[in-house]
Design an enzyme around this catalytic site. Structure first.
Site: not given
Length: 387
Positions: A118, A148, A230-232, A286-287
């Site tokens: 993200h 993520d 911002g720590n992400s 699986l679709g």
């Protein structure tokens, strides 16, 4: 992030400050005046070295800021907006948000950085800012929305330190945890906060496509070390200076304090290795399109699905993709899946958990109900980027 906080606000609990004074003891107070009465600093120095400072010193140079840069529309001479392609002109690129990252590998002229998906999502270009302020252009090697995580590559010329990963399975609740990153952007780069491991293997519900419906349960480390926007993508380290998690999210509510979450390092290592190799995470599929049985009205369960009363959990197939694994196995619209390879299926999330632990080419038994009758289909899993 729209912008950075311009000043610091100090909130005083209870509406005021309470001061307490120590008894006067002149013998313990170093002399801070000269013979002429001028105030000077004391010559007493505190050389503080702790396990925390040692841990931070090992990894802080490997923690970087990551800038998500996107093209900005410009006004044309005849009116209207247009966006120049980044291949022709990068002058209209602007930083739209900032996060953190960790340099974990150096290979010849290239260094590799792990961050959150993200953080770089939607970018037209990505810039990495090293601890000394050096800015370098980064290339996105691969990313994965479900975990993520993303891997970037940068020139290794000025990279001095790479982080090492610790074993996240061996951490203990209550042990020290240190978060390093760039809260609120590069102005506060390499900020350090400390807390403890609050919980291991915490399940955190995620809404991937922001439609208000839970899509995935992330397994995360919970910590009370301060984690801010911002720590992400930054590092959560142990007292040995090893990265035990990549900071990813926090619960942001007025009534909640000190609940941050990091992706465990053992999961990180597995994902970034595949991203380096393939640029994506190849998962079986699986679709089909699915809907939780709990979202189907009792009337439709009885009249359309014709389910027995004992069936209260599962997922309903609302659409089957042409030539998909599901179609080849004979699954049809309105089939209600209740079990895969002996594991009960309660909803979409539990189904994904089972499928994403399988490999492309695996053959699995899918138990389902059709027109009120139980049946089993043998499905050969096929590759796809998503369900």
């Amino acid at each position: 992030m729209g912008g950075l906080i311009g000043g610091l606000i100090i909130a005083l609990v209870g509406g005021g400050l309470a001061f307490s004074y120590l008894p006067k003891d002149n013998s313990s107070v170093p002399d801070t005046t000269t013979n002429k009465g001028n105030v000077v600093t004391s010559n007493v120095k505190a050389n503080v070295t702790t396990d925390t400072t040692k841990a931070v010193e090992q990894v802080e140079d490997a923690v970087v800021s990551v800038a998500n840069m996107q093209k900005q529309n410009q006004q044309g001479m005849l009116g209207g907006d247009y966006s120049q392609s980044k291949s022709n002109d990068s002058s209209n690129l602007e930083t739209t948000s900032e996060g953190s990252g960790v340099i974990y590998k150096k290979d010849g002229d290239t260094a590799y950085v792990v961050t959150n998906n993200h953080v770089i999502d939607g970018s037209d270009a990505v810039e990495v800012i090293l601890k000394d302020g050096t800015k370098v252009q980064a290339k996105v090697i691969g990313s994965d929305v479900w975990t993520d995580l993303a891997v970037l590559s940068i020139p290794s010329e000025k990279v001095k330190t790479v982080a090492t990963f610790g074993d996240s399975d061996s951490i203990k609740v209550g042990e020290p945890a240190i978060a390093i990153g760039s809260p609120l952007g590069t102005n506060f780069a390499t900020s350090v906060t400390q807390g403890i491991i609050s919980a291991k293997n915490r399940t955190v519900a995620m809404d991937i496509n922001e439609d208000g419906v839970e899509d995935w349960d992330m397994t995360a480390i919970q910590t009370d070390a301060a984690i801010n926007p911002g720590n992400s993508g930054g590092a959560l380290i142990n007292i040995a200076g090893q990265v035990i998690g990549i900071n990813s999210m926090k619960i942001s509510q007025d009534t909640v304090e000190g609940m941050g979450f990091a992706i465990p390092s053992n999961d990180v290592v597995k994902i970034i290795s595949e991203l380096e190799k393939n640029g994506e995470i190849v998962r079986p599929v699986l679709g089909v399109s699915l809907r939780d049985l709990s979202q189907i009205s009792a009337q439709q369960q009885e009249r359309v699905l014709k389910l027995p009363e004992k069936v209260t959990e599962g997922v309903v197939i609302t659409d089957v993709q042409t030539n998909s694994a599901a179609e080849k196995a004979g699954l049809k619209q309105y089939d209600t899946i209740v079990e895969i390879n002996g594991t009960p299926v309660t909803d979409n999330v539990s189904l994904r958990k089972v499928i994403y632990n399988l490999k492309v080419g695996d053959k699995v038994d899918v138990k389902y109900y059709r027109d009120g009758k139980e049946a089993t289909a043998n499905v050969t899993m096929e590759a796809s980027k998503s369900l």
